[in-house]
Design a protein around this motif. Structure first.
Motif: not given
Length: 239
Positions: A63-84
């Motif tokens: 369980v994380g916090l929330a999608p990142a603006a340019h991570g999950g909000n961009r890719t549509g998958r949890m913790f995908t597309g960002d450094r975290s």
């Protein structure tokens, strides 16, 4: 595999992606999807709530916090597309819970083994800070997810104090007995909830990983302990 869980989670994920309950979050996620970051100017952003990711018979939930603006909000998958996500999925791969160490897009072939990843808030929030009201509005989604996972779920890793504060009431609503007063968050905290083993871990944010507050070894140790508690196969440490 129990296909009822598959249908249930698939239906839940679909309903989550259509949620517009929090006006501030709706405005923000859609504005980010329109304006984009320069590095992703040629990409089409997801710009919607991001559902959980992983098999419907998962024994371990992260369980994380929330999608990142340019991570999950961009890719549509949890913790995908960002450094975290880079840090989290590499650690999951290292302990044998992911098929590959990278997570760059929703169609990159990544599979999780016995583990599902979700968050208490499904929309990217401004400054990565949902309000308490937004957290509480989103809670029923997590409660439903917990109920659907309950037949197989044996352990949970919660990343960060916000996730911890958001998750504990959800466990209560889903039928687990949470001690009173509620146990405080700390890295390495372990609480037993009626057969569900709950572990606290510092969040995989850049603030924590860049400063060394959370090291790859610390993260792997928590994941290994949780995987063992969940009854998932262990793998030798990767070099």
């Amino acid at each position: 595999m129990d296909t009822s869980g598959l249908a249930g989670l698939a239906g839940l994920d679909e309903r989550i992606t259509g949620c517009r309950a929090c006006p501030r979050l709706v405005d923000w996620r859609e504005e980010v999807a329109r304006t984009k970051r320069a590095a992703f100017a040629d990409r089409t952003y997801w710009g919607r709530p991001v559902p959980g990711f992983g098999p419907p018979d998962a024994r371990l939930l992260i369980v994380g916090l929330a999608p990142a603006a340019h991570g999950g909000n961009r890719t549509g998958r949890m913790f995908t597309g960002d450094r975290s996500g880079d840090v989290l999925y590499e650690a999951l791969y290292d302990v044998g819970l992911a098929s590959q160490p990278t997570s760059v897009s929703a169609d990159d072939g990544l599979e999780l083994h016995g583990v599902r990843v979700t968050s208490p808030v499904h929309c990217a929030p401004p400054a990565n800070k949902p309000t308490p009201e937004e957290r509480d509005t989103c809670r029923p989604w997590l409660v439903q997810e917990l109920n659907l996972l309950r037949p197989t779920l044996r352990a949970v890793v919660v990343l960060g104090a916000f996730g911890w504060q958001a998750a504990l009431p959800a466990f209560t609503e889903a039928g687990w007995s949470v001690p009173r007063p509620r146990p405080p968050f700390a890295h390495g905290t372990h609480v037993s909830l009626d057969g569900l083993e709950l572990f606290g871990c510092f969040h995989v944010s850049q603030r924590n990983t860049f400063t060394g507050r959370l090291t790859p070894l610390m993260l792997r140790d928590v994941l290994r302990t949780a995987a063992e508690a969940a009854g998932l196969p262990q793998v030798p440490p990767r070099k």
